[in-house]
Design a protein around this motif. Structure first.
Motif, PDB file in Angstrom:
ATOM      1  N   ASN A 184      -5.337   4.786   3.350  1.00  0.00           N
ATOM      2  CA  ASN A 184      -4.374   5.017   2.870  1.00  0.00           C
ATOM      3  C   ASN A 184      -4.523   6.118   1.705  1.00  0.00           C
ATOM      4  O   ASN A 184      -3.635   6.908   1.356  1.00  0.00           O
TER       5      ASN A 184
ATOM      6  N   GLU B 233       1.260   0.921   7.021  1.00  0.00           N
ATOM      7  CA  GLU B 233       1.954  -0.462   6.523  1.00  0.00           C
ATOM      8  C   GLU B 233       1.209  -1.613   6.988  1.00  0.00           C
ATOM      9  O   GLU B 233       0.875  -2.567   6.289  1.00  0.00           O
ATOM     10  N   TYR B 234       0.669  -1.535   8.229  1.00  0.00           N
ATOM     11  CA  TYR B 234      -0.052  -2.580   8.895  1.00  0.00           C
ATOM     12  C   TYR B 234      -1.544  -2.084   9.632  1.00  0.00           C
ATOM     13  O   TYR B 234      -1.553  -1.054  10.337  1.00  0.00           O
TER      14      TYR B 234
ATOM     15  N   ARG C  18       0.521   6.731   5.030  1.00  0.00           N
ATOM     16  CA  ARG C  18       0.282   5.685   4.748  1.00  0.00           C
ATOM     17  C   ARG C  18       0.333   4.511   5.756  1.00  0.00           C
ATOM     18  O   ARG C  18       1.743   4.581   6.225  1.00  0.00           O
TER      19      ARG C  18
ATOM     20  N   HIS D 187       7.495   1.846  11.977  1.00  0.00           N
ATOM     21  CA  HIS D 187       6.251   1.552  11.023  1.00  0.00           C
ATOM     22  C   HIS D 187       5.151   1.958  11.698  1.00  0.00           C
ATOM     23  O   HIS D 187       4.724   1.734  12.582  1.00  0.00           O
ATOM     24  N   ARG D 188       4.040   2.444  10.605  1.00  0.00           N
ATOM     25  CA  ARG D 188       2.736   2.839  11.013  1.00  0.00           C
ATOM     26  C   ARG D 188       1.955   1.646  11.175  1.00  0.00           C
ATOM     27  O   ARG D 188       1.513   1.104  10.135  1.00  0.00           O
TER      28      ARG D 188
ATOM     29  N   ASN E 188       0.028  -1.221  -2.266  1.00  0.00           N
ATOM     30  CA  ASN E 188       1.129  -0.466  -2.225  1.00  0.00           C
ATOM     31  C   ASN E 188       1.937  -1.020  -0.781  1.00  0.00           C
ATOM     32  O   ASN E 188       2.498  -0.293  -0.038  1.00  0.00           O
ATOM     33  N   GLY E 189       2.135  -2.182  -0.842  1.00  0.00           N
ATOM     34  CA  GLY E 189       2.734  -2.840   0.334  1.00  0.00           C
ATOM     35  C   GLY E 189       2.087  -2.828   1.645  1.00  0.00           C
ATOM     36  O   GLY E 189       2.749  -3.360   2.666  1.00  0.00           O
ATOM     37  N   ALA E 190       0.893  -2.417   1.690  1.00  0.00           N
ATOM     38  CA  ALA E 190       0.414  -2.557   3.079  1.00  0.00           C
ATOM     39  C   ALA E 190      -0.250  -4.034   3.299  1.00  0.00           C
ATOM     40  O   ALA E 190      -0.390  -4.893   2.508  1.00  0.00           O
ATOM     41  N   ARG E 191      -0.513  -4.206   4.706  1.00  0.00           N
ATOM     42  CA  ARG E 191      -0.929  -5.654   5.018  1.00  0.00           C
ATOM     43  C   ARG E 191      -1.999  -5.539   6.084  1.00  0.00           C
ATOM     44  O   ARG E 191      -2.026  -4.576   7.026  1.00  0.00           O
TER      45      ARG E 191
END
Length: 254
Positions: free
Chosen positions: A196, A205-206, A203, A118-119, A222-225
């Protein structure tokens, strides 16, 4: 490394040594006790800046104190835990002592990592997004090598008390942040969105930040946090990633 070590931890803004912390010894002990409690299960620990309220390394001399905390970090790295320390605006003058003595990696600026596939994109938080002119000039001055050399020529008996008074004055004259959500025009949110957009194939994710002393866990497009980690002198908050899920927690009292 043991199979039990599967967690990655993130914390920020410990401000160890700050004059406005009533019992600095109890503050340090609480953080050290927590670090020791995670030693058997931690694979990585990320410190996202302002770990020390003030730090300046002279060529042959470093500030006194932090012995228990430094010892706990050394114990972690000696046992195989990877510790990464991102510089903040209070601990920008880390040079070679902490990396060489404690075995930690020190990063100045943006830190981009793949963790369990996970990025993650991390920064203290003072160096991303728009900055007002005065803060940008101050930040540039503090990072200027000539200014650092001139500063090193002043005896610590003057610089250390001055730095702690400045920090305390800033804290006392500010208001404690209370936001639990940041709007899309906030510099941190804008940075995450722009990052992103600029990296469509990679992209994040966190996105993790410190600096604000806010505890925020906010979904993005886009599901990022985006997570702002709070602090470790009032809230004693941290984040933990188990390979698939990022959760927030609090250090227990001792």
């Amino acid at each position: 490394m043991s199979d039990q070590r599967k967690y990655t931890y993130f914390l920020s803004d410990l401000h160890l040594g700050a004059s406005y912390i009533t019992d600095s010894r109890a503050h340090e002990r609480r953080i050290v006790a927590w670090l020791r409690s995670i030693a058997s299960e931690a694979r990585e620990v990320y410190l996202l800046g302002d770990v020390l309220d003030y730090w300046y390394e002279y060529r042959e001399v470093v500030p006194k104190g932090y012995v228990r905390f430094f010892g706990a970090l050394a114990d972690l790295t000696d046992s195989g835990v990877k510790v990464t320390w991102l510089k903040g605006n209070h601990d920008i003058w880390i040079f070679d002592y902490i990396p060489s003595e404690l075995g930690v990696e020190v990063v100045d600026g943006l830190c981009e990592r793949m963790i369990d596939g996970h990025r993650f994109v991390m920064e203290h938080g003072d160096g991303v997004g728009e900055m007002d002119t005065s803060f940008r000039m101050l930040r540039s001055t503090f990072r200027n090598s000539t200014c650092q050399k001139l500063f090193s020529g002043i005896h610590p008996r003057w610089t250390i008390p001055f730095a702690h008074r400045w920090s305390a004055h800033s804290r006392m004259n500010g208001t404690e942040p209370t936001e639990s959500h940041l709007d899309e025009n906030d510099p941190l949110v804008r940075f995450c969105i722009d990052y992103n957009l600029a990296h469509p194939q990679h992209r994040a994710e966190y996105f993790l930040f410190g600096h604000r002393h806010l505890l925020i866990d906010q979904p993005l497009a886009n599901g990022a946090r985006m997570v702002v980690l709070g602090d470790c002198f009032r809230q004693f908050s941290f984040a933990r990633f188990d390979g698939s899920r990022l959760t927030l927690g609090y250090m227990p009292t001792i």
